[in-house]
Design a protein around this motif. Structure first.
Motif, PDB file in Angstrom:
ATOM      1  N   GLU A  18      -3.721  14.791   0.732  1.00  0.00           N
ATOM      2  CA  GLU A  18      -4.198  13.517   1.288  1.00  0.00           C
ATOM      3  C   GLU A  18      -5.208  13.790   2.401  1.00  0.00           C
ATOM      4  O   GLU A  18      -6.281  13.173   2.443  1.00  0.00           O
ATOM      5  N   ARG A  22      -9.430  12.926   2.239  1.00  0.00           N
ATOM      6  CA  ARG A  22     -10.144  12.028   3.169  1.00  0.00           C
ATOM      7  C   ARG A  22     -11.151  12.801   4.018  1.00  0.00           C
ATOM      8  O   ARG A  22     -12.217  12.281   4.350  1.00  0.00           O
ATOM      9  N   LYS A  43     -12.365   7.275   5.567  1.00  0.00           N
ATOM     10  CA  LYS A  43     -11.188   8.154   5.539  1.00  0.00           C
ATOM     11  C   LYS A  43      -9.909   7.363   5.247  1.00  0.00           C
ATOM     12  O   LYS A  43      -9.054   7.799   4.470  1.00  0.00           O
ATOM     13  N   THR A  44      -9.797   6.192   5.873  1.00  0.00           N
ATOM     14  CA  THR A  44      -8.575   5.399   5.706  1.00  0.00           C
ATOM     15  C   THR A  44      -8.447   4.910   4.267  1.00  0.00           C
ATOM     16  O   THR A  44      -7.372   5.022   3.656  1.00  0.00           O
ATOM     17  N   SER A  47      -7.589   7.763   1.920  1.00  0.00           N
ATOM     18  CA  SER A  47      -6.195   8.151   2.133  1.00  0.00           C
ATOM     19  C   SER A  47      -5.256   7.229   1.361  1.00  0.00           C
ATOM     20  O   SER A  47      -4.291   7.682   0.718  1.00  0.00           O
ATOM     21  N   GLU A  48      -5.542   5.928   1.391  1.00  0.00           N
ATOM     22  CA  GLU A  48      -4.698   4.961   0.666  1.00  0.00           C
ATOM     23  C   GLU A  48      -4.771   5.176  -0.843  1.00  0.00           C
ATOM     24  O   GLU A  48      -3.750   5.181  -1.530  1.00  0.00           O
ATOM     25  N   THR A  51      -3.050   8.462  -1.797  1.00  0.00           N
ATOM     26  CA  THR A  51      -1.593   8.331  -1.627  1.00  0.00           C
ATOM     27  C   THR A  51      -0.993   7.549  -2.786  1.00  0.00           C
ATOM     28  O   THR A  51       0.083   7.895  -3.299  1.00  0.00           O
ATOM     29  N   ILE A  54      -0.411   9.844  -5.624  1.00  0.00           N
ATOM     30  CA  ILE A  54       0.674  10.800  -5.382  1.00  0.00           C
ATOM     31  C   ILE A  54       2.041  10.116  -5.478  1.00  0.00           C
ATOM     32  O   ILE A  54       2.967  10.634  -6.084  1.00  0.00           O
ATOM     33  N   VAL A  55       2.141   8.906  -4.904  1.00  0.00           N
ATOM     34  CA  VAL A  55       3.430   8.207  -4.871  1.00  0.00           C
ATOM     35  C   VAL A  55       3.718   7.516  -6.207  1.00  0.00           C
ATOM     36  O   VAL A  55       4.834   7.582  -6.720  1.00  0.00           O
ATOM     37  N   MET A 109       0.878  -2.049   1.896  1.00  0.00           N
ATOM     38  CA  MET A 109      -0.396  -2.524   2.438  1.00  0.00           C
ATOM     39  C   MET A 109      -1.586  -1.670   1.996  1.00  0.00           C
ATOM     40  O   MET A 109      -2.701  -1.873   2.479  1.00  0.00           O
ATOM     41  N   GLY A 110      -1.370  -0.740   1.075  1.00  0.00           N
ATOM     42  CA  GLY A 110      -2.424   0.193   0.673  1.00  0.00           C
ATOM     43  C   GLY A 110      -3.687  -0.490   0.164  1.00  0.00           C
ATOM     44  O   GLY A 110      -4.782  -0.252   0.683  1.00  0.00           O
ATOM     45  N   ILE A 113      -5.444  -2.604   2.860  1.00  0.00           N
ATOM     46  CA  ILE A 113      -6.254  -1.787   3.767  1.00  0.00           C
ATOM     47  C   ILE A 113      -7.575  -1.405   3.091  1.00  0.00           C
ATOM     48  O   ILE A 113      -8.648  -1.523   3.683  1.00  0.00           O
ATOM     49  N   PHE A 117     -11.265  -2.525   4.526  1.00  0.00           N
ATOM     50  CA  PHE A 117     -12.120  -1.482   5.097  1.00  0.00           C
ATOM     51  C   PHE A 117     -13.353  -1.175   4.239  1.00  0.00           C
ATOM     52  O   PHE A 117     -14.274  -0.520   4.700  1.00  0.00           O
TER      53      PHE A 117
END
Lengths: 145, 102
Positions: A18, A22, A43-44, A47-48, A51, A54-55, A109-110, A113, A117
């Motif tokens: 992660e 980013r 970057k944010t 990252s979301e 992630t 991955i999740v 909230m991925g 966000i 952004f």
């Protein structure tokens, strides 16, 4: 519109990546001379998206994630995050704020966000085949002309 | 160590450092829960001054601390929130839920 520059990275769905993803996106974006706020937004969002792969895309196994970064002549940065995982049965539901299948340590909230952004967020998913998330963000030109 | 604590009476201050993403969140959450269960504070201050980066994993961390403090009939205050973390937390409305010290 043809991109003026492009980079493509492939990595495993390990959570340690992660930070790698980013940071790599931020380094690619650096050629646009972005502000610190713009770099942080990129970057944010990355990252979301990573992630989520991955999740959710690879819940019980490692899989490959492709990060493709493209720069267009109008100063738009396009980021594509692609997996070949389980897919999302209902994309609209997945994009709903606070909705999560990730359990107590995820906020749901991925996508919210990413949407707040970035200028544009596109999600294409096929159950059993994988998901492609496309993020676009225009970086302001600081020295016009 | 990503977490440092300071206890004054029933007030606990927890300083979180580093990058709060999904990779780091699990350990941070376990550590924070352990500290809260040991201290059972009346007020918790989460000092985010050392947070270099945060994504939505940080929202989950703050909300978990908030829920635990509600269960303890206590309060949570955020302190020294860096700009990037503030933007993420505000996108989730956390600024309307918790008092926020500059």
């Amino acid at each position: 519109m043809k991109p003026v520059n492009e980079a493509k990275l492939t990595f495993w769905s390990r959570s340690a990546n992660e930070g790698f993803a980013r940071t790599a996106a931020a380094c690619f974006a650096a050629q646009l001379d972005p502000t610190l706020d713009e770099v942080n937004d990129v970057k944010t969002a990355v990252s979301e998206a990573v992630t989520n792969c991955i999740v959710h895309a690879y819940p019980d196994q490692l899989g490959l994630i492709v990060l493709r970064l493209r720069l267009y002549p109008d100063n738009t940065l396009e980021i594509v995050v692609k997996d070949s995982g389980v897919g999302i049965p209902d994309v609209d539901q997945a994009r709903t704020p606070l909705w999560s299948t990730g359990g107590a340590d995820r906020s749901g909230m991925g996508f919210t966000i990413m949407e707040s952004f970035m200028d544009a967020v596109k999600v294409r998913s096929r159950p059993g085949k994988g998901t492609t998330v496309t993020l676009r963000r225009r970086i302001a030109r600081r020295f016009p002309g | 160590m990503p977490i440092a604590c300071e206890e004054t009476g029933r007030a606990l201050t927890v300083r979180v450092e580093g990058e709060i993403d999904h990779h780091a969140a699990r350990q941070l959450m376990e550590e924070l829960s352990r500290r809260l269960d040991a201290a059972l504070p009346k007020s918790l201050t989460l000092d985010l001054g050392g947070v270099a980066f945060m994504d939505s994993s940080g929202i989950a961390l703050v909300l978990r601390a908030y829920r635990r403090m509600v269960a303890l009939r206590g309060s949570v205050t955020l302190q020294n929130v860096p700009d990037q973390a503030a933007k993420v937390l505000k996108a989730a409305g956390v600024d309307r839920l918790l008092p926020w010290n500059e």
